[in-house]
Write a protein that holds these residues in place. Structure first.
Motif, PDB file in Angstrom:
ATOM      1  N   ASP A 128       0.858  -1.187   0.000  1.00  0.00           N
ATOM      2  CA  ASP A 128       0.000   0.000   0.000  1.00  0.00           C
ATOM      3  C   ASP A 128       0.894   1.237   0.000  1.00  0.00           C
ATOM      4  N   ASP A 129       0.628   2.185  -0.925  1.00  0.00           N
ATOM      5  CA  ASP A 129       1.518   3.344  -1.037  1.00  0.00           C
ATOM      6  C   ASP A 129       1.441   4.290   0.158  1.00  0.00           C
ATOM      7  N   LEU A 136      17.711   1.614  10.887  1.00  0.00           N
ATOM      8  CA  LEU A 136      17.533   0.438  10.038  1.00  0.00           C
ATOM      9  C   LEU A 136      16.243   0.634   9.256  1.00  0.00           C
ATOM     10  N   ARG A 137      16.359   0.737   7.933  1.00  0.00           N
ATOM     11  CA  ARG A 137      15.199   1.039   7.114  1.00  0.00           C
ATOM     12  C   ARG A 137      14.876  -0.105   6.168  1.00  0.00           C
ATOM     13  N   THR A 138      13.572  -0.265   5.914  1.00  0.00           N
ATOM     14  CA  THR A 138      13.110  -1.170   4.865  1.00  0.00           C
ATOM     15  C   THR A 138      12.966  -0.349   3.599  1.00  0.00           C
ATOM     16  N   VAL A 139      13.478  -0.883   2.489  1.00  0.00           N
ATOM     17  CA  VAL A 139      13.496  -0.139   1.224  1.00  0.00           C
ATOM     18  C   VAL A 139      12.825  -0.968   0.135  1.00  0.00           C
ATOM     19  N   LEU A 140      11.901  -0.338  -0.586  1.00  0.00           N
ATOM     20  CA  LEU A 140      11.267  -0.967  -1.743  1.00  0.00           C
ATOM     21  C   LEU A 140      12.051  -0.543  -2.982  1.00  0.00           C
ATOM     22  N   ILE A 141      12.579  -1.525  -3.727  1.00  0.00           N
ATOM     23  CA  ILE A 141      13.405  -1.237  -4.898  1.00  0.00           C
ATOM     24  C   ILE A 141      12.654  -1.641  -6.164  1.00  0.00           C
ATOM     25  N   ARG A 142      12.566  -0.693  -7.107  1.00  0.00           N
ATOM     26  CA  ARG A 142      11.843  -0.937  -8.356  1.00  0.00           C
ATOM     27  C   ARG A 142      12.665  -0.473  -9.549  1.00  0.00           C
ATOM     28  N   PRO A 143      12.543  -1.146 -10.698  1.00  0.00           N
ATOM     29  CA  PRO A 143      13.233  -0.673 -11.910  1.00  0.00           C
ATOM     30  C   PRO A 143      12.675   0.677 -12.329  1.00  0.00           C
ATOM     31  N   HIS A 144      13.550   1.561 -12.801  1.00  0.00           N
ATOM     32  CA  HIS A 144      13.105   2.884 -13.243  1.00  0.00           C
ATOM     33  C   HIS A 144      14.066   3.370 -14.321  1.00  0.00           C
ATOM     34  N   ASP A 188       5.316   0.454  10.560  1.00  0.00           N
ATOM     35  CA  ASP A 188       3.897   0.232  10.804  1.00  0.00           C
ATOM     36  C   ASP A 188       3.366   1.161  11.903  1.00  0.00           C
ATOM     37  N   TYR A 189       4.180   1.428  12.940  1.00  0.00           N
ATOM     38  CA  TYR A 189       3.700   2.275  14.024  1.00  0.00           C
ATOM     39  C   TYR A 189       3.562   3.737  13.592  1.00  0.00           C
ATOM     40  N   GLU A 190       4.198   4.111  12.468  1.00  0.00           N
ATOM     41  CA  GLU A 190       4.110   5.481  11.979  1.00  0.00           C
ATOM     42  C   GLU A 190       2.843   5.726  11.164  1.00  0.00           C
TER      43      GLU A 190
END
Length: 305
Positions: A106-107, A150-158, A170-172
């Motif tokens: 979810d964006d 420590l971050r979770t990163v979504l990686i997509r081709p661009h 999630d808590y944010e």
């Protein structure tokens, strides 16, 4: 990309394959017009100063320390070295945990986008990852320490590279429960739903970010220009109140049915020419700028005041 300074350098690792990458800021507000705070009487800039809330005395930088409030006026003092020790250790590696469908997240969890580009000696492995993700139609979930967290990163081709978007924790992300708790269930009349669907159909289009105008930024530039030229600042006209109407009547007027009521005929489809939304930039006169006035249409940024 070589002229831009990297925010972070490290490696992307998937399986046993690793390639060096650099991370660059993708979105910035640095080109917006900015202002300084002045003393109205002297015209001089003013500076911020930390003062003791009880004594009113200035507090020098070396005497400032962070504190966490535990109660009214009670704090736990945290020294800089104690905070530094809490930062997770980093191996500078974006370790891919999984490949997922691009639409799975979810964006609302999207935080900030960054460009990811290969460094020297990493082009082949980088292209392999990028093209493989394009072929499979997937994105990657990775994790690393970025900017002390420590971050979770979504990686997509661009394009020729990749985009790494940091994800909110999630808590944010606030629950929808309270935001929508007063929303009641409403049964929509069939005619109104058909009219709404028709209006939506005639307004279908695509998003072009180059056609979106930052009207506030443009207004600020015009304001500064007028002040520099000694022109009178025009007063904004008060908005005209809309005519009161019920929802069904408003839908009929929007669908081009005027004041017809009780009609069972479906609204006639508009031609392609009339159905196409008019561009916000159509017949727009280019804004002229004074030599010393800031312009939101250029990358040149000058501080006003």
């Amino acid at each position: 990309m070589s002229a831009q300074r990297a925010n972070w350098k490290g490696h992307i690792k998937f399986g046993e394959v690793s390639c060096p990458v650099a991370l660059y800021t993708a979105v910035s507000s640095s080109d917006r017009i900015s202002f300084n705070i002045l003393n109205r009487k002297t015209g001089n800039r003013v500076r911020r100063e930390f003062v003791d809330s009880e004594t009113g005395d200035p507090v020098e930088h070396d005497d400032q320390v962070k504190g966490y409030e535990t109660g009214s006026g009670k704090y736990v003092v945290l020294e800089p070295e104690e905070i530094a020790a809490a930062i997770p250790e980093s191996d500078k590696t974006l370790d891919i945990d999984a490949f997922i469908p691009c639409s799975e997240i979810d964006d609302i969890y999207f935080d900030k986008p960054y460009y990811l580009a290969p460094q020297k000696l990493g082009e082949e492995a980088f292209a392999l990852l990028r093209d493989g993700m394009k072929e499979a139609g997937v994105a990657a979930i990775a994790s690393t320490v970025l900017f002390r967290r420590l971050r979770t990163v979504l990686i997509r081709p661009h394009g020729d590279g990749l985009i790494g978007t940091t994800l909110n924790f999630d808590y944010e992300v606030r629950s929808t429960d309270k935001a929508f708790e007063d929303v009641t269930e409403v049964k929509i009349d069939k005619e109104m739903l058909e009219l709404a669907s028709h209006i939506i159909g005639t307004k279908k289009g695509s998003y072009d970010p180059t056609k979106s105008d930052d009207r506030y930024e443009e207004a600020l530039a015009e304001l500064v220009k007028a002040k520099l030229e000694g022109k009178k600042i025009p007063k904004r006209k008060a908005p005209t109140a809309s005519k009161p109407s019920d929802l069904l009547q408003a839908l009929r007027e929007s669908a081009g049915m005027g004041g017809k009521s009780g009609s069972t005929d479906k609204p006639k489809a508009k031609t392609k020419a009339s159905a196409k939304p008019k561009s916000a930039n159509t017949n727009k006169t280019p804004r002229k700028t004074a030599k010393s006035a800031p312009s939101s249409s250029t990358s040149t940024r000058r501080k006003a005041g």
